[in-house]
Motif scaffolding. Structure first.
Motif, short mmCIF file in Angstrom:
data_model
loop_
_atom_site.label_atom_id
_atom_site.label_comp_id
_atom_site.label_asym_id
_atom_site.label_seq_id
_atom_site.Cartn_x
_atom_site.Cartn_y
_atom_site.Cartn_z
N ALA A 30 0.82 -1.21 0.00
CA ALA A 30 0.00 0.00 0.00
C ALA A 30 0.86 1.26 0.00
CB ALA A 30 -0.94 0.00 1.21
N PHE A 31 2.01 1.20 0.68
CA PHE A 31 2.89 2.37 0.67
C PHE A 31 3.56 2.53 -0.69
CE2 PHE A 31 2.83 0.81 5.12
CZ PHE A 31 2.10 1.86 5.65
N GLY A 32 3.83 1.42 -1.36
CA GLY A 32 4.33 1.50 -2.73
C GLY A 32 3.33 2.16 -3.64
N ALA A 33 2.05 1.81 -3.49
CA ALA A 33 1.00 2.43 -4.30
C ALA A 33 0.91 3.92 -3.99
CB ALA A 33 -0.34 1.74 -4.04
N ASP A 34 1.07 4.28 -2.71
CA ASP A 34 1.05 5.70 -2.33
C ASP A 34 2.16 6.47 -3.05
OD1 ASP A 34 -1.10 5.39 -0.61
OD2 ASP A 34 0.11 5.30 1.21
N LEU A 35 3.35 5.89 -3.07
CA LEU A 35 4.49 6.56 -3.70
C LEU A 35 4.24 6.78 -5.19
CD1 LEU A 35 7.40 4.60 -2.02
CD2 LEU A 35 7.03 7.07 -1.82
N VAL A 36 3.69 5.78 -5.85
CA VAL A 36 3.49 5.88 -7.30
C VAL A 36 2.49 6.97 -7.64
CG1 VAL A 36 2.60 4.63 -9.31
CG2 VAL A 36 4.17 3.49 -7.73
N ARG A 37 1.45 7.12 -6.83
CA ARG A 37 0.44 8.12 -7.16
C ARG A 37 0.59 9.42 -6.36
NH1 ARG A 37 -2.82 4.29 -4.18
NH2 ARG A 37 -3.75 5.21 -2.31
N LEU A 38 1.71 9.60 -5.72
CA LEU A 38 1.94 10.80 -4.91
C LEU A 38 1.77 12.06 -5.75
CD1 LEU A 38 2.92 11.91 -2.14
CD2 LEU A 38 5.25 11.71 -3.02
N PRO A 39 0.87 12.97 -5.36
CA PRO A 39 0.59 14.15 -6.19
C PRO A 39 1.46 15.36 -5.87
CG PRO A 39 -1.04 14.00 -4.44
CD PRO A 39 -0.11 12.84 -4.26
N HIS B 291 15.07 1.63 -6.72
CA HIS B 291 13.86 1.02 -7.29
C HIS B 291 12.68 1.97 -7.21
CE1 HIS B 291 10.73 -1.93 -8.14
NE2 HIS B 291 10.09 -1.46 -7.08
N TRP B 292 12.45 2.54 -6.03
CA TRP B 292 11.28 3.39 -5.86
C TRP B 292 11.44 4.75 -6.51
CZ3 TRP B 292 6.88 1.38 -5.34
CH2 TRP B 292 6.76 0.13 -4.71
N ALA B 293 12.67 5.22 -6.65
CA ALA B 293 12.90 6.47 -7.38
C ALA B 293 12.50 6.31 -8.84
CB ALA B 293 14.35 6.89 -7.27
N ALA B 294 12.71 5.10 -9.37
CA ALA B 294 12.32 4.83 -10.77
C ALA B 294 10.81 4.66 -10.91
CB ALA B 294 13.04 3.59 -11.26
N GLN B 295 10.15 4.21 -9.86
CA GLN B 295 8.71 3.95 -9.92
C GLN B 295 7.86 5.18 -9.62
OE1 GLN B 295 7.41 0.87 -10.78
NE2 GLN B 295 9.55 0.36 -11.20
N ALA B 296 8.38 6.07 -8.79
CA ALA B 296 7.59 7.20 -8.29
C ALA B 296 8.09 8.51 -8.90
CB ALA B 296 7.66 7.26 -6.76
N PRO B 297 7.40 9.07 -9.86
CA PRO B 297 7.90 10.25 -10.57
C PRO B 297 8.04 11.49 -9.70
CG PRO B 297 5.65 9.71 -11.26
CD PRO B 297 6.13 8.57 -10.44
N SER B 298 7.31 11.57 -8.58
CA SER B 298 7.38 12.76 -7.73
C SER B 298 8.50 12.69 -6.71
CB SER B 298 6.05 12.96 -6.99
OG SER B 298 5.01 13.24 -7.89
#
Length: 287
Positions: free
Chosen positions: A212-221, A248-255
């Motif tokens: 769920a935190f991964g999903a939060d990171l990906v859609r972080l506005p 990994h998460w820097a590549a997944q989360a554009p914000s």
């Protein structure tokens, strides 16, 4: 510094306000910590800023505030504080507080204009198949054992922290005040104010609901800075967030914009002057 109380479900959330500036940074602490852990950061903010650090449910001045615990509850409390202070505000969290801040920013983005995650906020790497209770004991158990210990005096409690391998080499007055703020009880039976029930509930949320935190990171506005330490909770390498996990998460989360803060561990990244000044700069946009 002064205390403030914010109405939330179940009672009042306690917070510390450092400074009188009109611009506000809102801060959430780690799993066994308190608002006082942000004292160093507050000192490095510009004069026209204030820092409001909350005592999350089950900690510090909010130790008596009941559950439910978990990141959803903490995020809702942070949103209530932001609304009370006059949103939008800058938002930061360290360790567990970073997960609560991330969840608040995703659920209520209109309340925040900037997010700074400090050594937290990324899904914790866990085995593919794991027993939550067993892993909880391995990760949270030692901290809970410390919460159940008693000490002959506040000074003895301070001395216990001063000997910690992640703190001893960088011990300072802010750390002393942090420990004194956490101390409760009479002489001969001094202990931490933190609720072990809250720690277990929050620790379980972090371990079981990592996706769920991964999903939060990906859609972080919001634009978000991740400041992370190369060393962990006992001053050892790797850090709480190993570099491959960060990459990994820097590549997944554009914000998300990660920054490694050299020569720090999980605690000194927040409670010593050089990294605290960097946190303050990222919070205020004064780069």
């Amino acid at each position: 510094m002064r205390s403030i109380e914010i109405p939330v479900p179940g009672g009042s959330l306690h917070a510390l306000r450092f400074g009188d500036g009109a611009k506000i940074a809102l801060a959430a602490h780690g799993i066994t910590a308190s608002a006082m852990s942000f004292r160093t950061v507050a000192r490095h903010l510009p004069a026209d800023w204030s820092l409001v650090a909350v005592d999350l449910r089950g900690r510090g001045g909010s130790a008596g505030l009941p559950g439910p615990y978990g990141m959803d509850a903490h995020a809702a409390d942070l949103a209530a504080v932001a609304e009370r202070l006059g949103a939008p505000v800058a938002l930061t969290g360290q360790s567990m507080g970073a997960y609560a801040a991330l969840r608040a920013a995703v659920r209520r983005p209109e309340l925040f204009d900037r997010l700074v995650l400090v050594d937290g906020g990324l899904p914790l790497p866990v085995p593919a198949e794991f027993d939550p209770d067993q892993l909880l004991e391995l990760t949270i158990g030692p901290a809970v054992a410390r919460l159940r210990e008693t000490y002959p005096s506040v000074d003895a409690y301070v001395a216990f922290f001063q000997a910690h391998p992640a703190l001893a080499g960088d011990w300072n007055d802010d750390m002393v005040e942090y420990v004194r703020y956490d101390a409760a009880g009479e002489p001969g039976a001094v202990r931490s104010r933190t609720s072990s029930e809250a720690v277990y509930a929050d620790g379980r949320d972090l371990l079981v609901n990592g996706s769920a935190f991964g999903a939060d990171l990906v859609r972080l506005p919001l634009p978000a800075t991740l400041l992370h330490a190369p060393r962990g909770m006992f001053g050892q390498e790797p850090g709480m967030l190993p570099q491959p996990v960060v990459d990994h998460w820097a590549a997944q989360a554009p914000s998300l914009r990660p920054e490694l803060v050299a020569d720090t561990n999980h605690y000194t990244i927040l409670m010593t002057d050089r990294p605290a000044a960097l946190i303050a700069q990222r919070l205020t946009g004064d780069s």
